[in-house]
Motif scaffolding. Structure first.
Motif, PDB file in Angstrom:
ATOM      1  N   GLU A 124      13.636 -41.660   4.167  1.00 59.23           N
ATOM      2  CA  GLU A 124      14.847 -40.848   4.212  1.00 59.23           C
ATOM      3  C   GLU A 124      15.294 -40.721   5.671  1.00 59.23           C
ATOM      4  OE1 GLU A 124      14.454 -36.517   3.955  1.00 59.23           O
ATOM      5  OE2 GLU A 124      12.496 -36.859   3.064  1.00 59.23           O
ATOM      6  N   ARG A 130      13.680 -30.442  13.152  1.00 58.79           N
ATOM      7  CA  ARG A 130      12.863 -29.842  12.090  1.00 58.79           C
ATOM      8  C   ARG A 130      12.179 -30.935  11.260  1.00 58.79           C
ATOM      9  NH1 ARG A 130      13.513 -25.172   9.743  1.00 58.79           N
ATOM     10  NH2 ARG A 130      15.655 -25.024  10.434  1.00 58.79           N
ATOM     11  N   TRP A 131      12.926 -31.984  10.936  1.00 60.13           N
ATOM     12  CA  TRP A 131      12.382 -33.115  10.170  1.00 60.13           C
ATOM     13  C   TRP A 131      11.187 -33.718  10.922  1.00 60.13           C
ATOM     14  CZ3 TRP A 131      10.884 -38.056  10.183  1.00 60.13           C
ATOM     15  CH2 TRP A 131      10.899 -38.770   8.978  1.00 60.13           C
ATOM     16  N   LEU A 134       8.086 -31.449  10.760  1.00 57.99           N
ATOM     17  CA  LEU A 134       7.445 -31.556   9.444  1.00 57.99           C
ATOM     18  C   LEU A 134       6.701 -32.879   9.305  1.00 57.99           C
ATOM     19  CD1 LEU A 134       9.925 -30.179   6.761  1.00 57.99           C
ATOM     20  CD2 LEU A 134       7.567 -29.434   7.179  1.00 57.99           C
ATOM     21  N   GLU A 138       2.640 -33.367   8.651  1.00 56.83           N
ATOM     22  CA  GLU A 138       2.070 -34.196   7.578  1.00 56.83           C
ATOM     23  C   GLU A 138       1.204 -35.316   8.142  1.00 56.83           C
ATOM     24  OE1 GLU A 138       4.756 -35.415   4.236  1.00 56.83           O
ATOM     25  OE2 GLU A 138       6.233 -34.433   5.503  1.00 56.83           O
ATOM     26  N   ARG A 142      -2.726 -35.621   7.421  1.00 56.95           N
ATOM     27  CA  ARG A 142      -3.268 -36.789   6.708  1.00 56.95           C
ATOM     28  C   ARG A 142      -4.379 -37.444   7.511  1.00 56.95           C
ATOM     29  NH1 ARG A 142       0.422 -39.912   3.880  1.00 56.95           N
ATOM     30  NH2 ARG A 142      -0.589 -41.921   3.873  1.00 56.95           N
TER      31      ARG A 142
ATOM     32  N   LEU B   8      14.482 -30.129   2.031  1.00 56.80           N
ATOM     33  CA  LEU B   8      13.617 -30.978   2.860  1.00 56.80           C
ATOM     34  C   LEU B   8      12.140 -30.689   2.550  1.00 56.80           C
ATOM     35  CD1 LEU B   8      13.089 -32.987   5.168  1.00 56.80           C
ATOM     36  CD2 LEU B   8      13.418 -31.104   6.792  1.00 56.80           C
ATOM     37  N   LEU B   9      11.774 -29.400   2.498  1.00 54.93           N
ATOM     38  CA  LEU B   9      10.381 -29.044   2.169  1.00 54.93           C
ATOM     39  C   LEU B   9       9.996 -29.555   0.784  1.00 54.93           C
ATOM     40  CD1 LEU B   9      10.115 -25.402   3.573  1.00 54.93           C
ATOM     41  CD2 LEU B   9       8.638 -27.316   4.192  1.00 54.93           C
ATOM     42  N   ARG B  11      11.233 -32.177  -0.780  1.00 55.84           N
ATOM     43  CA  ARG B  11      11.078 -33.644  -0.729  1.00 55.84           C
ATOM     44  C   ARG B  11       9.761 -34.039  -0.066  1.00 55.84           C
ATOM     45  NH1 ARG B  11      16.402 -33.592   0.968  1.00 55.84           N
ATOM     46  NH2 ARG B  11      15.860 -34.200   3.081  1.00 55.84           N
ATOM     47  N   ARG B  12       9.400 -33.329   1.012  1.00 51.70           N
ATOM     48  CA  ARG B  12       8.151 -33.681   1.719  1.00 51.70           C
ATOM     49  C   ARG B  12       6.945 -33.397   0.817  1.00 51.70           C
ATOM     50  NH1 ARG B  12       9.911 -37.300   4.221  1.00 51.70           N
ATOM     51  NH2 ARG B  12       7.735 -37.576   4.780  1.00 51.70           N
ATOM     52  N   GLN B  16       4.057 -36.130  -0.653  1.00 51.51           N
ATOM     53  CA  GLN B  16       2.589 -36.081  -0.528  1.00 51.51           C
ATOM     54  C   GLN B  16       1.919 -36.073  -1.910  1.00 51.51           C
ATOM     55  OE1 GLN B  16       0.732 -36.582   2.123  1.00 51.51           O
ATOM     56  NE2 GLN B  16       2.446 -36.609   3.559  1.00 51.51           N
TER      57      GLN B  16
END
Lengths: 163, 164
Positions: A124, A130-131, A134, A138, A142, B8-9, B11-12, B16
């Motif tokens: 995306e 912010r993206w 995040l 992640e 991971r 957005l949250l 989708r993330r 996962q």
């Protein structure tokens, strides 16, 4: 607590977990691949430092501080995460890149669109800082999961780090 | 109740969860129940843990206020899967808990405080004042466990997933 403090808190906790999982591993363990693809704990840490630099500098701000070492032509960019650099230099690199990322977060609101571009297709569009935060939460989480497994296989320790 | 930040949250988190299901795809019942590490957990147990201790606990109980009596009473019971229970049943349970969680998220504002505050959080040194923090927490939990499964899958049959 504001949204941007919460995001930073979660990112910091993942970084602290990565360092806690690696803490106490000796030189040999840090350079031991534990799964068939061949990545090593130290190589993964160097990769995470590179990810901080890439996302918070190249992508977020459009520019990056000079790398601490010149490109190594013998490195396979598609190979597993390994490194020949000294352990202290890799840890120092990671900590400095995290600190540099934090200065970007101090200076730019989370709604800031990226000034640079990611070099690979993403699932995306990268909309704003912010993206990026995040994504790094992640990615760091991971890889902390990968390192959890490595640590357990290397010396049996489990459940390290704040998370 | 939908905002760009919440979408957005969502989708993330969906990404996962899909990774968790994707990395297990194609493993046999025996492989899903095979302990690979000294601590002895297996993929199916981890999946049940994600269903019960992450999706169900955080969204149905903490955000939605449902009772906590669903939880297995034995120590680490969320990781223990009855040998007679088909693997497909646990996979279905995870998908079902995700659907429940998504419905609760869709109906709740990011700033909404939880319906239930668990006294355990203080012992963990953590606080969860709103849905946003809870979604971030479950995103992290799911990401870390997806990392565990990446490495375990490689140890089981050598299959690798694209590394982030």
């Amino acid at each position: 607590m504001t949204d941007d403090h919460q995001l930073r808190h979660f990112l910091d906790a993942q970084r602290a977990s990565v360092l806690a999982i690696l803490d106490g591993l000796d030189e040999s363990a840090l350079r031991t691949p534990v799964v068939p693809s061949g990545w090593t704990p130290l190589g993964l840490l160097e990769h995470l430092g590179g990810a901080e630099r890439h996302w918070f500098q190249h992508v977020a701000t459009g520019t990056a501080d000079p790398a601490p070492w010149p490109p190594d032509p013998s490195e396979d960019p598609d190979g597993p995460f390994t490194t020949n650099r000294p352990t202290a230099a890799v840890f120092d690199f990671y900590r400095k890149q995290c600190a540099r990322s934090n200065t970007v977060l101090d200076e730019m609101p989370l709604s800031t669109p990226p000034r640079g571009r990611h070099n690979q297709p993403m699932d995306e569009p990268v909309t704003d800082l912010r993206w990026i935060v995040l994504h790094m939460i992640e990615e760091t989480a991971r890889h902390a999961g990968h390192l959890d497994l490595a640590r357990e296989l290397l010396d049996g320790r489990t459940g390290l780090g704040p998370r | 109740m939908a905002t760009a930040e919440k979408e957005l949250l969502q989708r993330r988190l969906a990404g996962q969860r899909e990774h968790v299901l994707g990395i297990l795809d194609g493993l046999s019942d025996e492989q899903l129940r095979r302990p690979v590490l000294p601590s002895g957990w297996h993929c199916l147990g981890l999946l049940q843990h994600l269903a019960l201790s992450d999706e169900h606990y955080w969204f149905r109980c903490v955000v939605g206020g449902e009772p906590l009596d669903y939880f297995p009473s034995e120590p680490n019971g969320d990781w223990i899967v009855d040998p007679g229970r088909p693997a497909s049943d646990v996979l279905e349970q995870y998908r079902d808990e995700i659907a429940h969680a998504d419905a609760i998220i869709a109906a709740t504002d990011l700033e909404a405080p939880p319906a239930y505050t668990d006294p355990q959080w203080a012992q963990w040194g953590m606080s969860f004042p709103d849905l946003r923090t809870i979604m971030l927490h479950v995103l992290v939990e799911t990401s870390v466990h997806a990392g565990h499964l990446d490495a375990v899958r490689e140890l089981i049959d050598g299959r690798q997933w694209i590394v982030l």
